[in-house]
Design an enzyme around this catalytic site. Sequence first.
Site, mmCIF file in Angstrom:
data_model
loop_
_atom_site.group_PDB
_atom_site.id
_atom_site.type_symbol
_atom_site.label_atom_id
_atom_site.label_comp_id
_atom_site.label_asym_id
_atom_site.label_seq_id
_atom_site.Cartn_x
_atom_site.Cartn_y
_atom_site.Cartn_z
ATOM 1 C CG ASN A 208 -0.240 -0.030 2.515
ATOM 2 O OD1 ASN A 208 0.397 0.948 2.871
ATOM 3 N ND2 ASN A 208 -0.293 -1.159 3.230
ATOM 4 C CG ASP A 276 -7.114 -5.311 6.443
ATOM 5 O OD1 ASP A 276 -6.874 -5.326 7.657
ATOM 6 O OD2 ASP A 276 -7.507 -4.284 5.837
ATOM 7 C CE LYS A 286 7.944 -12.477 -13.747
ATOM 8 N NZ LYS A 286 8.599 -11.953 -14.922
ATOM 9 N N PRO A 304 -2.921 -11.735 10.441
ATOM 10 C CG PRO A 304 -0.889 -11.906 11.567
ATOM 11 C CD PRO A 304 -1.548 -12.186 10.249
ATOM 12 C CB ILE A 306 -0.388 -6.093 14.568
ATOM 13 C CG1 ILE A 306 0.215 -7.012 13.498
ATOM 14 C CG2 ILE A 306 0.675 -5.709 15.601
ATOM 15 C CD1 ILE A 306 1.136 -6.324 12.527
ATOM 16 C CG PHE A 324 -2.805 5.842 13.387
ATOM 17 C CD1 PHE A 324 -1.926 5.690 14.444
ATOM 18 C CD2 PHE A 324 -2.863 7.069 12.744
ATOM 19 C CE1 PHE A 324 -1.124 6.744 14.864
ATOM 20 C CE2 PHE A 324 -2.070 8.134 13.149
ATOM 21 C CZ PHE A 324 -1.199 7.975 14.207
ATOM 22 C CE LYS A 338 -11.015 0.388 10.819
ATOM 23 N NZ LYS A 338 -10.367 1.080 9.721
ATOM 24 C CE LYS A 342 -8.762 -3.163 13.607
ATOM 25 N NZ LYS A 342 -7.658 -3.460 12.696
HETATM 26 O O1 PMT Z 1 2.846 6.244 6.463
HETATM 27 P P1 PMT Z 1 2.294 7.595 6.044
HETATM 28 O O2 PMT Z 1 2.432 7.839 4.562
HETATM 29 O O3 PMT Z 1 2.854 8.715 6.867
HETATM 30 O O4 PMT Z 1 0.715 7.570 6.298
HETATM 31 C C1 PMT Z 1 0.223 7.476 7.602
HETATM 32 C C2 PMT Z 1 -0.983 6.520 7.689
HETATM 33 C C3 PMT Z 1 -2.121 7.050 6.862
HETATM 34 C C4 PMT Z 1 -0.580 5.131 7.183
HETATM 35 C C5 PMT Z 1 -1.360 6.447 9.215
HETATM 36 O O5 PMT Z 1 -1.684 7.702 9.674
HETATM 37 C C6 PMT Z 1 -2.495 5.485 9.429
HETATM 38 O O6 PMT Z 1 -3.664 5.788 9.305
HETATM 39 N N1 PMT Z 1 -2.159 4.218 9.798
HETATM 40 C C7 PMT Z 1 -3.118 3.104 9.920
HETATM 41 C C8 PMT Z 1 -3.398 2.524 8.567
HETATM 42 C C9 PMT Z 1 -4.367 1.346 8.630
HETATM 43 O O7 PMT Z 1 -3.989 0.250 8.307
HETATM 44 O O8 PMT Z 1 -5.547 1.646 9.106
HETATM 45 P P2 PMT Z 1 -6.773 0.566 9.274
HETATM 46 O O9 PMT Z 1 -7.948 1.390 9.585
HETATM 47 O O10 PMT Z 1 -6.809 -0.354 8.117
HETATM 48 O O11 PMT Z 1 -6.333 -0.285 10.530
HETATM 49 C C10 PMT Z 1 -6.726 0.060 11.855
HETATM 50 C C11 PMT Z 1 -5.615 -0.240 12.821
HETATM 51 O O12 PMT Z 1 -5.388 -1.641 12.840
HETATM 52 C C12 PMT Z 1 -4.288 0.417 12.525
HETATM 53 O O13 PMT Z 1 -3.724 0.798 13.766
HETATM 54 C C13 PMT Z 1 -3.479 -0.697 11.887
HETATM 55 O O14 PMT Z 1 -2.076 -0.548 12.185
HETATM 56 C C14 PMT Z 1 -4.040 -1.911 12.597
HETATM 57 N N2 PMT Z 1 -3.988 -3.170 11.817
HETATM 58 C C15 PMT Z 1 -4.712 -3.320 10.674
HETATM 59 C C16 PMT Z 1 -4.702 -4.531 10.029
HETATM 60 C C17 PMT Z 1 -3.935 -5.602 10.559
HETATM 61 N N3 PMT Z 1 -3.897 -6.776 9.948
HETATM 62 N N4 PMT Z 1 -3.235 -5.417 11.673
HETATM 63 C C18 PMT Z 1 -3.248 -4.229 12.309
HETATM 64 O O15 PMT Z 1 -2.606 -4.064 13.339
#
Ligand code: PMT
Length: 401
Positions: A208, A276, A286, A304, A306, A324, A338, A342
């Site tokens: 991403n 995700d 390949k 998973p 995290i 975040f 969320k 979580k």
């Molecule tokens: O890296 P930059 O370019 O500076 O951009 C910053 C950012 C936009 C990436 C950052 O500010 C941000 O929003 N990070 C979270 C991105 C994200 O994956 O958001 P989400 O809404 O999909 O996930 C929610 C939370 O679950 C996040 O804390 C994520 O780290 C966590 N997560 C998600 C999926 C997963 N399999 N494991 C996780 O821990």
Amino acid sequence: MDGKRVLLIVSGGIAAYKCPDLVRRLRERGTLVRCLLTQGGAEFVTALALQAVSEEKVYQNLFSLTDENEMGHIRLSRESDLILIAPATANIIAKMAHGQADDLATTAILASDKPVFIAPAMNHYMYNHPATQANLALLIARGVTVIGPEEGNMACREFGMGRMSEPLEIVAKLDSFFATNLPLKGKRALVTSGPTFEAIDPVRFIGNRSSGKQGHAIARALAALGCQTTLISGPTQQTDPIGVCVVHVESAREMLSACETALPADIAVCAAAVSDWRAKSEVGSKIKKAAGAAPPNLKLTDNPDILATLSQLVIKRPELVVGFAAETDDVISNATSKRKRKECDWIIANDVSPHTGTFNGDANKVHLITSGGVENWPKMSKIKVGEKLAERITAHFGDAS
Ligand code: PMT
């Protein structure tokens, strides 16, 4: 570090060439540096060079009448606030672990009542050898602080873990040790940052647009307030923040495992954009594009989570878990759900719609959502977001204590 006295022991590794610079950096901060050069160290850097930059006599010989007369091995330690061994070879680490005292350096260390820091430097096979790892574990258990080493190209033209940390990195660690009034001193944090790459085959991956700017800024801000910070970073172009222990990973599973290794921690901030999903089965070679054949049918499986894993830990759950939420619609309400789903304590919502430029941009507009409500922060640089979050975390621990 103004007025502090460091006894720098230079043992025999090629990284000793960095020591005159290390001495210079320490002295720039007003530190008195006294150097002790082992026989091996003297093969790589001269006493004259260390004496010139430290403007102090360099000590070398346990049985020298002048060295012992002017400053015995006991006084060398007593008249310092801290002992730093850099580079620390596998040999001196082994001697320290087993209490040997067969030269001026090891005798001064054994006779010391001062905090001891070591910056290991050696070939990666030597570093990873179970004997060295066991010796390091013994020293850590006895309260020795280990700085580095780093991964990289080595003088022996091999690549791996074992390069001595750069002088500025070492100085930053000593700086935060001596800074007594930093509000997060004594706290430990882990921060995730950047994207994850999930391999499809050896050349393709699911990834991403995260740049790591936001997560790295948070790690930097926490470390600046004295927090012992581990940054677990996906693949990014960001430089490793000074004074932060950085673990580089690629996939979500590697990121989770690095987070678990970084526990116990008081604080976890999950700023990484973790994929995700990953390919259900990673192909070892390949995937070929055959003429006229249909595109491959990529089967995905869940990665998973995290943030949820850390939030739902029964043992070793960090006291404060901050997630975040990257949203494009109904930012606050989606992020609020969320946070509950979580089970993290706080969640920082940001709009990642393309027009906002949040991904990879230098600024961010966030909303801090806690059980107490929503704080709308103005748009500011990601550095400022990191600093403001570190201040909020400080206030949280201030209120909690
Ligand atoms: O890296 P930059 O370019 O500076 O951009 C910053 C950012 C936009 C990436 C950052 O500010 C941000 O929003 N990070 C979270 C991105 C994200 O994956 O958001 P989400 O809404 O999909 O996930 C929610 C939370 O679950 C996040 O804390 C994520 O780290 C966590 N997560 C998600 C999926 C997963 N399999 N494991 C996780 O821990």
